[in-house]
Scaffold this active site. Sequence first.
Site, PDB file in Angstrom:
ATOM      1  N   CYS A 283       0.833  -1.203   0.000  1.00 15.96           N
ATOM      2  CA  CYS A 283       0.000   0.000   0.000  1.00 15.96           C
ATOM      3  C   CYS A 283       0.866   1.252   0.000  1.00 15.96           C
ATOM      4  O   CYS A 283       0.446   2.300  -0.508  1.00 15.96           O
ATOM      5  CB  CYS A 283      -0.939  -0.004   1.202  1.00 15.96           C
ATOM      6  SG  CYS A 283      -0.104   0.027   2.809  1.00 15.96           S
TER       7      CYS A 283
ATOM      8  N   HIS B  90      -1.769   1.284   7.527  1.00 16.05           N
ATOM      9  CA  HIS B  90      -2.191   1.320   6.117  1.00 16.05           C
ATOM     10  C   HIS B  90      -2.087   2.749   5.605  1.00 16.05           C
ATOM     11  O   HIS B  90      -2.404   3.709   6.312  1.00 16.05           O
ATOM     12  CB  HIS B  90      -3.630   0.820   5.981  1.00 16.05           C
ATOM     13  CG  HIS B  90      -4.127   0.820   4.568  1.00 16.05           C
ATOM     14  ND1 HIS B  90      -3.675  -0.049   3.603  1.00 16.05           N
ATOM     15  CD2 HIS B  90      -5.050   1.631   3.947  1.00 16.05           C
ATOM     16  CE1 HIS B  90      -4.293   0.198   2.452  1.00 16.05           C
ATOM     17  NE2 HIS B  90      -5.120   1.201   2.635  1.00 16.05           N
TER      18      HIS B  90
END
Length: 475
Positions: free
Chosen positions: A50, A423
Site C-alpha cells: 500500500c 495502512h
Amino acid sequence: MDGGDRMLVAAGLTAAVVVGAFVLWGPGGAPKVRKRRGQIAGLQNLGRTCFLNTLLQALAACPTFIEWLRKYAKSDGHNSMITTLYTVIEVVNGTHESARGTPVCPLGVLQALRAAGWVVPADQQDAHELLHVLLTCIEEETAGMAKKPGCLSDALGLGGGKAWSALASPASPPSGSFGPRPARPASAAPATEPDSTDPDEPETEPPPLRKGVSRSFCQLSGLGRRWACAPSRPAPAPPFNGTLASRTHCTVCSTKSPIRYDKFDSVSLSMSDAGTGPAGSYALAGLLRAFTSPEMVSGVRCGRCAPRVDAAADQTTKHIRTLSFGKLPACLCLHISRVEWGVGGLSKRGEFVAFPETLSLAPFTAATQNRGVDISMVLSEARLRSGLSALKAAGAEASAGAERALYRLTAVVVHVGGPRSGHFATYRRGNGFESKRWWYTSDTLVHEVSLQEVLRCSAYLLFYERAAPPLNTHF
C-alpha cells in the site's frame, strides 16, 4: 446422443469456462473497464504494498511531474525507471491508449527498482522513504543522460538491462525481488558507485580482443572519440529538486559566513518545536516557521575571531544559524514527522495539522529575508529623488516573488495505524478538466470526496505544485 448426454456435455463446457475465467481474472471475474478516458483506476496490493500504491496515486496527481516524465521517457521502450513510472501513471490516470482496465498492477515499478539495484523488503515500508528512493533512482538515470551525447553500447543495443512490461501481471512476480541489500538500504542515500550486478545471473568474462580489427570498427572508434570530446549536457533536474540556504552569524564580531546551499527532494517538518494555536492545534505555517526559525549553535570557529590556523581548539564562539528556502521546486513534498522516539520507544503523534489548499512559501525564502534589508536601506535614503522609484521597484519585485512562491495542493497521503504497522491511503486531485474534483484512493478502492473532507484529514505527506500566475481562484 440423447438429451441427458447433451445436458452433461453442456454442463461440462460451462464448468470449463467458469474455471478458465477464475484462472485468468481471479474470483472477481473479468477486469472492469473504465467508462471514460481520464477516469482514475485503483492499484492492486501485491502484499503489503500500500505504501507503493499510495505514492503512485500522489505522483499521478502532479501534472508538472508527469510532463517531466513524458519529456525524458524513452520512446524506444527502454527499461528505465522514468519510462516505467510514466507508463504506470498514465494507466492509473486513464490516459494510456493500450490499457483501460482497473485495477492496475504496479509490479513494473518494483522490477525497475530491482534492475537499478534497489530491493524493497517484503514487510511494511514507509511511503516517504520510498519517495526518496524513487527520486534518487530517477536522478541516477538523468545523471547518466548528461555524461555524454551517446555511446557505442547504446547504438548497438547493449544496455544489458532485462526486459519487462510496465504493466506486468502479478501472477509471476520476479524471483528474489524482495530481501535486504546490505550495500544500499532503502532508507539511506545511494552509494557513490551503485552496484549494477544482477545477483541472479552468473558473471561471465568478456571475450578477449584480438589483434585483427576491421575498418568499420576503426570508424566506430573514431566516432566514439568525437562523442567523448563533445561537451556534456546538463542533467535535467526532477521537479521535486530544490535547495535550502543556510548561513551562520557570529554573535561576537557579527561576521556572516557564506551562504551554503543544500539540495532536497522533500522537507521533513517536526511537530516538537512548533507552536500551537489558541485551541491547541497545529498549523502547517507554524511547522514551516519552526523549521526556518534561527537557532543558536555552539562550538563554531569564527574566521575573524580566531584567524590563526594553529589557534587553540577551544577558541570557538556562539553563532546564530538561519535556514530558508533558496531555490523553490516546481513540485513540493512536505513530510510531517509523526513518529518520535520516547521513553517507552517509538510512538506516533496523531494531532491534527491544519494545511491550506493554497500555500505561499514567500515568508520562508532567502530572497524575502534579503529583500527586507534592501527595503530598509531604500527607506533610509528616501530623501533622495530616486528613493521613491527604488521603493516601488522593490515592492514590484516582492510581489513577483510572492507569485512565484505560491503553491496549490495536489495530493495528501495519510497513514492509519501505529508507528510500526498500518495502512496508507491518498486523497488526490482528478485529471485535466476534472482537476477541481477530489478522490480518495486506497489500493483498489476509489471514490469521490469533497475538498472539506480532504482538509480535515490527518496529513502525513503533502504534495503541492507551483500555481501558474495569475491564480484564478484564491482559497
